[in-house]
Scaffold this active site. Structure first.
Site, PDB file in Angstrom:
ATOM      1  N   MET A  88     -50.463  39.087 -72.741  1.00 19.52           N
ATOM      2  CA  MET A  88     -49.365  39.540 -71.893  1.00 19.52           C
ATOM      3  C   MET A  88     -48.086  39.685 -72.719  1.00 19.52           C
ATOM      4  SD  MET A  88     -49.907  38.239 -68.027  1.00 19.52           S
ATOM      5  CE  MET A  88     -49.252  36.588 -68.144  1.00 19.52           C
ATOM      6  N   GLY A  94     -50.238  31.382 -81.993  1.00 20.29           N
ATOM      7  CA  GLY A  94     -51.555  31.231 -81.380  1.00 20.29           C
ATOM      8  C   GLY A  94     -52.218  32.573 -81.136  1.00 20.29           C
ATOM      9  N   HIS A  95     -51.445  33.538 -80.611  1.00 26.63           N
ATOM     10  CA  HIS A  95     -51.984  34.885 -80.422  1.00 26.63           C
ATOM     11  C   HIS A  95     -52.410  35.490 -81.749  1.00 26.63           C
ATOM     12  CE1 HIS A  95     -49.188  34.758 -76.806  1.00 26.63           C
ATOM     13  NE2 HIS A  95     -50.346  35.053 -76.250  1.00 26.63           N
ATOM     14  N   SER A 291     -41.809  29.728 -72.559  1.00 30.75           N
ATOM     15  CA  SER A 291     -42.565  28.737 -73.288  1.00 30.75           C
ATOM     16  C   SER A 291     -42.478  27.404 -72.583  1.00 30.75           C
ATOM     17  CB  SER A 291     -42.037  28.580 -74.710  1.00 30.75           C
ATOM     18  OG  SER A 291     -42.678  27.485 -75.324  1.00 30.75           O
ATOM     19  N   ARG A 292     -43.624  26.851 -72.309  1.00 31.54           N
ATOM     20  CA  ARG A 292     -43.620  25.511 -71.734  1.00 31.54           C
ATOM     21  C   ARG A 292     -43.009  24.519 -72.721  1.00 31.54           C
ATOM     22  NH1 ARG A 292     -48.846  27.562 -70.361  1.00 31.54           N
ATOM     23  NH2 ARG A 292     -49.104  27.829 -68.131  1.00 31.54           N
TER      24      ARG A 292
END
Length: 392
Positions: A88, A94-95, A291-292
């Site tokens: 998204m 990470g992506h 972002s968490r």
């Protein structure tokens, strides 16, 4: 690497307006700004033409120029293995690690960037979800992605509807608008599906659409969203997609916290945030979607490490012979609660079907956690392989 890829465009007809001769980019060539020398063997493109042509025909739109190249594109792409990494957008390390994995198993890598409205419900700030198109493209260029697939919409609204009309919980339905959804009935029920029952329907539907459009040989997902990975794997099996689903282990930041939508160093580099948030003192109004981890205060972040510490303790305890799942679960819940967290769930499940288990050993097992520190909901998990002796 495939250096030269065709760029295809979405005409205004696809948006339900009269044709004006203008077009809106649907596929972005990541080499178009700085095209390298193109070797003759690399002049063929990914078979996106085929998929886009079929995508438009299925929606009642016909584009003869696009359809005319279908057969030649199939032949030109023969033998090339295509990997898709669905995202998204607002990409982080990470992506990009998923992209690197995709590159290792395919000749051509396509990354889709689409904020899917059917994964949101009313009140979940779909409009505030961060978009950073140029920043994402630069990151993808840097890791050698061939195509960024950036559709403005993958649903069929009435001409006057905005994409937010597909956010779950809107009143009413416009005749003729999109109404077909995919659900993986059992796997979506537990874990995150309990508090967000709409979410996995949206995930399964958009992945189905992406798979039909891009026609990848491989699709790569992260196992941080473990339930999502299992749901997509089951959907692909049940609907007979000829696609290999690869789940890559979750990535952790240096202190052990599971990497979320952005790495924590954004706190030190506010210029990396979308412009509308850069001037916000302490980023207080930054929406949860960015972002968490970024939204944790330093104290909350320190206490949130109880999640990964609990998982590490559990892994060691099982290795030392503790097999009772309730014992492990209770200890992890206590560790998180004592650190000031609010536990959404700590579940110990069969790694494939996600049914709760009473004991470790006979099957591969997943310990899945969702917990809140302050207003930030964090996900984490760890997989524990079955004990061959117990399985015998």
């Amino acid at each position: 690497m495939v250096h030269s890829l065709r760029a295809y465009h979405q005409t205004p007809q696809l948006r339900g307006t009269p044709h004006t001769g203008q077009s809106q980019s649907l596929i972005h060539r990541l080499d178009q700004d700085h095209p390298p020398a193109v070797p003759p063997e690399a002049s063929a493109c990914v078979g996106i033409t085929i998929s886009i042509a079929r995508h438009e025909r299925a929606r009642g739109h016909h584009r003869a120029p696009c359809n005319a190249g279908v057969q030649s594109s199939l032949q030109a792409c023969d033998g090339k293995k295509v990997a898709l990494v669905p995202t998204m957008g607002y990409l982080h390390a990470g992506h990009l690690s998923l992209v690197e994995s995709a590159r290792k198993c395919a000749d051509v890598v396509v990354v889709s960037i689409y904020v899917n409205p059917t994964q949101f419900r009313v009140g979940e700030d779909f409009d505030a979800y961060p978009r950073d198109v140029e920043g994402d493209r630069e990151k993808l260029r840097a890791v050698g992605v061939d195509v960024a697939f950036e559709p403005p919409s993958l649903y069929t609204p009435a001409p006057t509807q905005a994409s937010t009309s597909f956010v779950v919980g809107q009143d009413g339905h416009t005749p003729g608008a999109h109404e077909t959804f995919v659900q993986v009935e059992e796997l979506q029920k537990g874990l995150c599906g309990i508090t967000r029952p709409h979410f996995f329907r949206g995930v399964a539907t958009i992945c189905t659409k992406l798979f039909h459009i891009v026609e990848p040989d491989v699709a790569v997902f992260g196992r941080k969203d473990y339930q999502q990975w299992r749901i997509i794997s089951r959907m692909v099996r049940d609907l007979d997609f000829d696609i290999e689903i690869i789940g890559m282990p979750l990535k952790r930041e240096e202190d052990g916290i599971a990497m979320s939508r952005c790495p924590a160093h954004l706190l030190l580099h506010p210029q990396c945030l979308p412009a509308r948030y850069q001037a916000t003192p302490n980023h207080a109004s930054v929406p949860a979607a960015i972002s968490r981890n970024v939204r944790l205060t330093p104290d909350e972040r320190k206490r949130a490490l109880s999640i990964s510490k609990g998982l590490k303790w559990a892994q060691a305890a099982v290795a030392e012979g503790v097999t009772e799942a309730p014992t492990i679960r209770t200890k992890i819940v206590n560790m998180i609660s004592e650190a000031g967290g609010t536990v959404d769930y700590v579940e110990i499940c069969h790694a494939e079907n996600l049914n709760p288990v009473d004991a470790f050993g006979p099957q591969d097992t997943i310990i899945a956690i969702a917990a809140k520190f302050g207003s930030v909901r964090l996900l984490d998990n760890i997989e524990i392989a079955k004990d061959p002796a117990a399985a015998a």
